[in-house]
Design a protein around this motif. Structure first.
Motif, PDB file in Angstrom:
ATOM      1  N   MET A   1       0.831  -1.198   0.000  1.00  0.00           N
ATOM      2  CA  MET A   1       0.000   0.000   0.000  1.00  0.00           C
ATOM      3  C   MET A   1       0.872   1.257   0.000  1.00  0.00           C
ATOM      4  O   MET A   1       1.970   1.251   0.551  1.00  0.00           O
ATOM      5  N   ALA A   2       0.358   2.278  -0.650  1.00  0.00           N
ATOM      6  CA  ALA A   2       1.129   3.530  -0.721  1.00  0.00           C
ATOM      7  C   ALA A   2       0.162   4.705  -0.706  1.00  0.00           C
ATOM      8  O   ALA A   2      -0.983   4.587  -1.147  1.00  0.00           O
ATOM      9  N   ILE A   3       0.661   5.817  -0.198  1.00  0.00           N
ATOM     10  CA  ILE A   3      -0.189   7.017  -0.138  1.00  0.00           C
ATOM     11  C   ILE A   3       0.033   7.832  -1.402  1.00  0.00           C
ATOM     12  O   ILE A   3       1.174   8.076  -1.810  1.00  0.00           O
ATOM     13  N   GLY A   4      -1.044   8.197  -2.049  1.00  0.00           N
ATOM     14  CA  GLY A   4      -0.943   9.003  -3.269  1.00  0.00           C
ATOM     15  C   GLY A   4      -1.788  10.266  -3.131  1.00  0.00           C
ATOM     16  O   GLY A   4      -2.579  10.396  -2.192  1.00  0.00           O
ATOM     17  N   GLU A   5      -1.590  11.167  -4.075  1.00  0.00           N
ATOM     18  CA  GLU A   5      -2.376  12.412  -4.067  1.00  0.00           C
ATOM     19  C   GLU A   5      -2.814  12.717  -5.490  1.00  0.00           C
ATOM     20  O   GLU A   5      -2.028  12.549  -6.425  1.00  0.00           O
ATOM     21  N   ASP A   6      -4.036  13.142  -5.665  1.00  0.00           N
ATOM     22  CA  ASP A   6      -4.487  13.611  -6.977  1.00  0.00           C
ATOM     23  C   ASP A   6      -5.379  14.833  -6.770  1.00  0.00           C
ATOM     24  O   ASP A   6      -5.412  15.375  -5.659  1.00  0.00           O
TER      25      ASP A   6
ATOM     26  N   LEU B  49      -5.759   0.182  -0.889  1.00  0.00           N
ATOM     27  CA  LEU B  49      -6.752   0.043   0.190  1.00  0.00           C
ATOM     28  C   LEU B  49      -8.113  -0.274  -0.435  1.00  0.00           C
ATOM     29  O   LEU B  49      -8.558   0.443  -1.336  1.00  0.00           O
ATOM     30  N   THR B  50      -8.733  -1.364   0.021  1.00  0.00           N
ATOM     31  CA  THR B  50     -10.000  -1.770  -0.602  1.00  0.00           C
ATOM     32  C   THR B  50     -11.143  -0.839  -0.165  1.00  0.00           C
ATOM     33  O   THR B  50     -11.145  -0.321   0.941  1.00  0.00           O
ATOM     34  N   GLN B  51     -12.092  -0.670  -1.099  1.00  0.00           N
ATOM     35  CA  GLN B  51     -13.292   0.125  -0.801  1.00  0.00           C
ATOM     36  C   GLN B  51     -14.486  -0.797  -0.953  1.00  0.00           C
ATOM     37  O   GLN B  51     -14.588  -1.528  -1.940  1.00  0.00           O
TER      38      GLN B  51
END
Ligand SMILES: Nc1ncnc2c1ncn2[C@@H]1O[C@H](COP(=O)(O)OP(=O)(O)OP(=O)(O)O)[C@@H](O)[C@H]1O
Length: 593
Positions: free
Chosen positions: A167-172, A181-183
């Motif tokens: 898992m990794a943190i991203g930004e858009d 991360l599952t939704q």
């Protein structure tokens, strides 16, 4: 609440119920907001060793001996309502271990009455969704755990430990997200609660001397809400995030007697909470333009969830016993800093491209109808706004042709499309004329590229008097076009020019230069024409000998010219006429124009 407080993060203090509440040290004022602390020097154990012994804190509200329902109503309900309108919201619980953060957030599972903010918010959310029949609202749920700076998906179908590192943190443009991360779509409250309990069972729980079920990790329960109108075909819809953050407890290593693994956990927790505090301090300081969100996973994930355009509420959980006074001071100081963070919530509107195209298409149809009505009212019913048909294009072209040949004084213009059509016709006609012109030239002349040595050599081999640099023999440098060998018939009668003025009549060198005698026929083989065509009479020398290259008056014509065309209409004098005579001759030959 003052006007300035309405644009800041809201902070509530919640006290954990205890029979040993330190009334002599903690003074909760009647305004329900102020909390004063009096700490005697000997009670400080030397841990927070400074001279300030009295503290006064003013919060947005103090929840003392409040039940779960009251906490939800005061602190969380506004966030839930606004979330459905497109506002992001974050609910954080901060405080020392055992102060009641998890109790506040999740509540006691064994007693429905003690359910916490998350189940109550879910209940409220789905109730509101049911009432909003004009909207189609989707709720997706994720549950993230950050343990020792590693992220885990508490709702992953695989054992959550295997997810570590994936898992990794991203930004858009929509903010921060966690890749991997599952939704999970939860259409009912029951489905949402099942997901909450599934995640709870996966939480890392470490045995701890202060709290038998102490959570040693930060947990974020995330709701993503998307709301689209059912009644309006608007392309605009809203999205929002509602985060419930249960932070791990802050504690002193010495106090908890932590050893080994638990000590390591405590170090990670304290570090990340310290980074969180640094971010809060930076956010509260308007002069700071850099906030160190990327220092830890926790702060990075919360980057767009603290203040800014996000509705943010902090619950500072305190444990009001004498032994916990230092932690209480520490928690209230953090809470005070959080109160300085600006929060100006904004609706997150998104545009659906497919719906937008449909809407614009409909707008075009409506506008066309309106335009047609205006045209009818103005007696312009002939005007159309559709693309031009082939017939209309043809008609326009005909008009333009007539306009060019001066048969028409003006071209009819009715609308913008027709103007574009006229320009288009002009372009086509020009291009056709250009092509025709070149074709005609090629018919008569051999065109060569002056910059191509190969073509020059080829032309020379065929007898064209051309220099290696592409200029015609005898042609002054820089003049001429490198093309063509003009037939003598195509030239204006040189005799009409006044030789005394130096006009160029012939290029022939020599003292016995005279006007050419047009009737002389060259002997066979007296000169070579390009493409083997008939040589010009002008390639013959006056003395009847074949002309050499230097003697050429001009280059030989490519085509023979019919006598009718070349036959002079008057007798050319052998000597230049007088100027007035020449002018009369010229008029006679060219017409009065
Ligand atoms: N307001 C409250 N009413 C009743 N019981 C409470 C309340 N607050 C806390 N408790 C009880 O105190 C204990 C510790 O609470 P909790 O686990 O929520 O603390 P915590 O701050 O989450 O601790 P940690 O950081 O170690 O996870 C629990 O047994 C909980 O039931």
């Amino acid at each position: 609440m003052s006007a300035s407080r309405s644009k800041k993060v809201k902070v509530w203090v919640r006290t954990r119920p205890t029979t040993k509440f330190a009334h002599e040290n903690i003074d909760l004022k009647a305004d329900g907001k102020t909390i004063n602390l009096h700490i005697k020097r000997e009670e400080r154990h030397g841990v927070v060793n400074n001279q300030i012994l009295d503290w006064a804190f003013k919060m947005d509200g103090i929840l003392h001996n409040s039940d779960q329902g009251e906490v939800f109503e005061k602190a969380a309900r506004p966030l839930v309502s606004r979330c459905l309108s497109g506002y992001n919201g974050t609910m954080l619980c901060y405080g020392q271990t055992g102060a009641g953060k998890t109790f506040t957030m999740t509540g006691a599972t064994e007693n429905y009455k003690h359910r916490g903010l998350i189940p109550r918010s879910l209940q409220q959310l789905y109730k509101d969704i049911e009432e909003q029949t004009d909207y189609s609202i989707n709720v997706r749920i994720s549950y993230l755990e950050i343990y020792n700076e590693q992220m885990y998906d508490l709702l992953s179908p695989q054992p959550f430990l295997e997810k570590s590192g994936q898992m990794a943190i991203g930004e858009d443009e929509n903010g921060v997200y966690v890749k991997g991360l599952t939704q999970h779509l939860a259409q009912t409250e029951e489905e949402a609660l099942n997901l909450l309990f599934e995640g709870e069972t996966n939480r890392v729980i470490a045995q701890h001397s202060l709290n038998a079920a102490s959570s040693r990790s930060h947990c974020i329960f995330m709701l993503s809400v998307e709301s689209r109108s059912r009644v309006m075909s608007s392309a605009v819809y809203t999205t929002s995030k509602l985060n419930f953050v249960d932070l791990a407890g802050s504690e002193r290593l010495g106090k908890t007697l932590s050893e080994g693994k638990v000590k390591e956990e405590a170090m990670y927790i304290n570090k990340s909470l310290s980074f969180l505090e640094q971010c809060v301090i930076a956010l509260a300081d308007r002069r700071r333009d850099h906030v160190p969100f990327r220092q830890s996973k926790l702060t990075h994930v919360l980057k767009d969830s603290i203040g800014g355009s996000c509705d943010t509420v902090l619950i500072a959980n305190i444990w009001g016993e004498k032994e916990q006074l230092d932690e209480t001071v520490s928690t209230l100081r953090f809470a005070t800093r959080m109160m300085c963070v600006s929060s100006e919530p904004a609706v997150n509107e998104q545009v659906d491209p497919t719906l937008m195209v449909k809407k614009l298409e409909k707008d075009i149809v409506d506008l066309k109808r309106e335009l047609a009505m205006h045209d009818t009212l103005n007696n312009r019913s002939m005007v159309t706004y559709d693309p031009l048909s082939e017939q209309q294009k043809f008609d326009i072209k005909q008009q333009v042709r007539k306009y060019i040949s001066a048969e028409l004084d003006e071209v009819d213009i009715i609308n913008i499309r027709q103007i574009a059509g006229v320009y288009e016709a002009f372009r086509e006609i020009c291009q056709t004329m250009e092509a025709d012109m070149e074709a005609k030239l090629r018919e008569k002349f051999t065109l060569i590229d002056k910059t191509d040595p190969e073509q020059i050599r080829e032309a020379q081999a065929r007898g064209v008097n051309i220099n290696d640099d592409g200029t015609l023999v005898g042609e002054p440098e820089g003049s001429g076009f490198g093309v063509g060998l003009a037939p003598s018939s195509a030239k204006a009668p040189d005799v009409a020019k006044d030789s005394t003025k130096g006009a160029k009549i012939t290029k022939k060198k020599g003292k016995d230069r005279q006007s050419p005698a047009p009737t002389k026929t060259p002997p066979a083989g007296s000169g070579r024409a390009v493409d083997g065509r008939t040589p010009s009479p002008q390639t013959e020398r006056k003395d009847g000998q074949p002309a050499d290259k230097g003697d050429l008056e001009t280059i030989s014509p490519v085509t023979s010219v019919s006598p009718e065309k070349t036959a002079p209409t008057f007798q050319r004098p052998s000597t230049p006429p007088l100027r007035t005579q020449a002018f009369e001759d010229f008029k006679q030959e060219k017409g009065v124009k």
